[in-house]
Structure formats: C-alpha cells, structure tokens
Motif scaffolding. Structure first.
Motif, PDB file in Angstrom:
ATOM      1  N   LYS A  34       0.836  -1.205   0.000  1.00 15.29           N
ATOM      2  CA  LYS A  34       0.000   0.000   0.000  1.00 15.29           C
ATOM      3  C   LYS A  34       0.873   1.258   0.000  1.00 15.29           C
ATOM      4  CE  LYS A  34      -3.889  -2.086   2.504  1.00 15.29           C
ATOM      5  NZ  LYS A  34      -4.664  -2.052   3.776  1.00 15.29           N
ATOM      6  N   TYR A  89      -0.140   3.238  -3.312  1.00 16.95           N
ATOM      7  CA  TYR A  89      -1.146   4.282  -3.109  1.00 16.95           C
ATOM      8  C   TYR A  89      -0.716   5.635  -3.685  1.00 16.95           C
ATOM      9  CZ  TYR A  89      -4.370   1.564  -0.162  1.00 16.95           C
ATOM     10  OH  TYR A  89      -5.289   0.651   0.303  1.00 16.95           O
ATOM     11  N   SER A 106      -2.639  10.494   0.197  1.00 13.71           N
ATOM     12  CA  SER A 106      -2.943   9.067   0.048  1.00 13.71           C
ATOM     13  C   SER A 106      -1.994   8.176   0.838  1.00 13.71           C
ATOM     14  CB  SER A 106      -2.869   8.671  -1.437  1.00 13.71           C
ATOM     15  OG  SER A 106      -1.530   8.737  -1.903  1.00 13.71           O
ATOM     16  N   PRO A 153      -0.746   5.721   3.317  1.00 11.68           N
ATOM     17  CA  PRO A 153      -1.608   4.768   4.038  1.00 11.68           C
ATOM     18  C   PRO A 153      -1.285   4.622   5.517  1.00 11.68           C
ATOM     19  CG  PRO A 153       0.065   3.573   2.859  1.00 11.68           C
ATOM     20  CD  PRO A 153       0.260   5.029   2.504  1.00 11.68           C
ATOM     21  N   ASN A 187      -6.102  10.966   3.812  1.00 12.24           N
ATOM     22  CA  ASN A 187      -7.188   9.996   3.823  1.00 12.24           C
ATOM     23  C   ASN A 187      -7.121   9.159   2.548  1.00 12.24           C
ATOM     24  OD1 ASN A 187      -9.537   8.544   4.092  1.00 12.24           O
ATOM     25  ND2 ASN A 187     -10.827  10.298   4.572  1.00 12.24           N
ATOM     26  N   GLU A 215      -8.419   6.361   1.737  1.00 14.16           N
ATOM     27  CA  GLU A 215      -9.678   5.762   1.303  1.00 14.16           C
ATOM     28  C   GLU A 215     -10.442   6.682   0.354  1.00 14.16           C
ATOM     29  OE1 GLU A 215      -8.682   5.936   4.422  1.00 14.16           O
ATOM     30  OE2 GLU A 215      -8.295   3.828   4.909  1.00 14.16           O
ATOM     31  N   VAL A 216     -10.187   7.973   0.456  1.00 11.68           N
ATOM     32  CA  VAL A 216     -10.841   8.950  -0.419  1.00 11.68           C
ATOM     33  C   VAL A 216      -9.976   9.279  -1.623  1.00 11.68           C
ATOM     34  CG1 VAL A 216     -11.634  11.340  -0.609  1.00 11.68           C
ATOM     35  CG2 VAL A 216     -12.211   9.981   1.418  1.00 11.68           C
TER      36      VAL A 216
END
Length: 240
Positions: free
Chosen positions: A143, A147, A198, A200, A209, A211-212
């Motif tokens: 991640k 990410y 982003s 993680p 965040n 997840e957004v």
C-alpha cells in the motif's frame, strides 16, 4: 494496442527512462538509511506504531518523488517524437490517434507502477535493517508503494497532455516542478496534493485519507487520459 505498447517500450529502452524509474526508489532508500541511521533512537521513542513512524518519514519524500517523476516521464516519452519531428510521420500510419495517445498513457502508468512496486523491497530493507518489528508487514509495504502512484495519475495524465500539445518541453516541466514543490501548500482537492493525502497511515497531516484520495486519483486520472486522447485525436499536429 499491443503493437503500440510494444513500440513505445522499444523507444523508451533507448532513453534513460528505465534508469529514472530505478533512481526514485533508490534515492528514497538511501535518504531513509541516512535518516534512520542518525535518528533511529529518537524516532522510535515516539508513541507511534513502527510502520507509522517509517511511512511518516518516507512521506516527506515519496509524494515529491512521484510528482517529479511523472513530470519527467511525460516529457521523456513525448520528447522522443518532438525531437525527431516524428508526429507527422506517426499520424500517416494506419493507427488510431486515440489509441496512440492511450498507449502512451498506459505505458506511463506502467512505469509509475513499477517504481511503486520497487518501493516494497526498499521498505522491507529499512524495516529489517533497523529492526523496526518482528513481523514484516508486506501488505502495508505494498500500500505504501502503490497508493501514492495511483493518486499521482491525474498529475501524470495532465503532464502527458501538456507535453504533447507544447513542443518546447521546458514549459510542461516547469509547470510540473512548481506543482510538485508546492504540493503541501495546495488545497486537498488539487491533483498535486493527492499523493501526499494518500499515504496509508494516520499521520499529522490535514486531508491524509487514502480511502478517499486513492479512488479519486484513479478516477480523475482515467478521465484526464480519455479527455487528452480525444483532444489529441482531433487536433492538427505541427510538422516541426
């Protein structure tokens, strides 16, 4: 499309693009080795999980590296055609302009994903070398590497479009560098802020965040790629 991707890959082998993709993760790794080597005891005294400490330190460099890397990747990938004045010849081939542009975007995404994947062994080396924990959190490492790459896609596709429509690559590179350097000062909704937002792990940063911002990055990146392809398919290409 496969032929277009294969042709793009062959062209990039003649540039220093593969070296650029390796230099990003390598540079971050060396910086973190120095950072943790000098400040390990201080860093581990913080009341945070070891992974949060590691990603917090890396987050100072990784978003910037991805933003600058996407700027240089776009300029390199398109600069080949500009320097060789090859656009007119390319347009005479029985190929869809949209697919040509799409091929460049897909190829660029692939190089960025490779850079993100290379961050995984870099994270693992740091984790093992400085004994940050007994169990290696491979899922978190993946991640942590991917990410920011997925979140940087809007900037990457914007830079690709700028590099295509502007022959002098100094201007697209300048725009990309300025956006990269000031990414922390920009509002969260601006694409240059997505990679930093982003990361993680919950760190002391407003708007952090994943997840957004990871899904937003993917969606906006795809949209900009398609819009860029549509514009490229309709515009006149200069001979020079």
């Amino acid at each position: 499309m496969l032929r277009i991707l294969a042709a793009e890959r062959l062209k990039m082998k003649r540039t220093w693009l593969p070296l650029l993709v390796l230099l990003g993760p390598a540079g971050i790794l060396l910086s973190m080795l120095v950072d943790f080597g000098l400040r390990r005891d201080y860093l581990l005294q913080q009341p945070l999980d070891s992974w949060v400490i590691l990603v917090k330190e890396v987050s100072a460099l990784l978003p910037l590296a991805m933003l600058l890397g996407s700027t240089l990747l776009a300029s390199l990938m398109v600069g080949v055609e500009h320097q060789a004045s090859a656009w007119k010849h390319l347009m005479t081939l029985p190929l869809s302009r949209f697919r040509i542009y799409l091929g460049k975007g897909i190829q660029m995404t692939g190089w960025l994903l490779l850079a993100g994947i290379l961050m995984v062994p870099a994270f693992a080396l740091l984790w093992t070398w400085f004994e940050l924990g007994k169990e290696v959190p491979w899922a978190s490492f993946l991640k942590g590497g991917l990410y920011p790459v997925l979140a940087v896609l809007p900037v990457a596709m914007l830079q690709l479009w700028l590099s295509v429509v502007i022959r002098n690559q100094a201007l697209p590179v300048f725009i990309g560098v300025v956006g990269s350097l000031f990414n922390r000062m920009l509002p969260a909704w601006m694409p240059w802020a997505y990679p930093g937002n982003s990361i993680p792990a919950r760190i002391a940063r407003e708007g952090n965040n994943p997840e957004v911002w990871v899904p937003v990055g993917i969606g906006v990146g795809i949209l900009l790629l398609l819009l860029g392809g549509l514009h490229f398919s309709r515009r006149e290409v200069e001979a020079g």
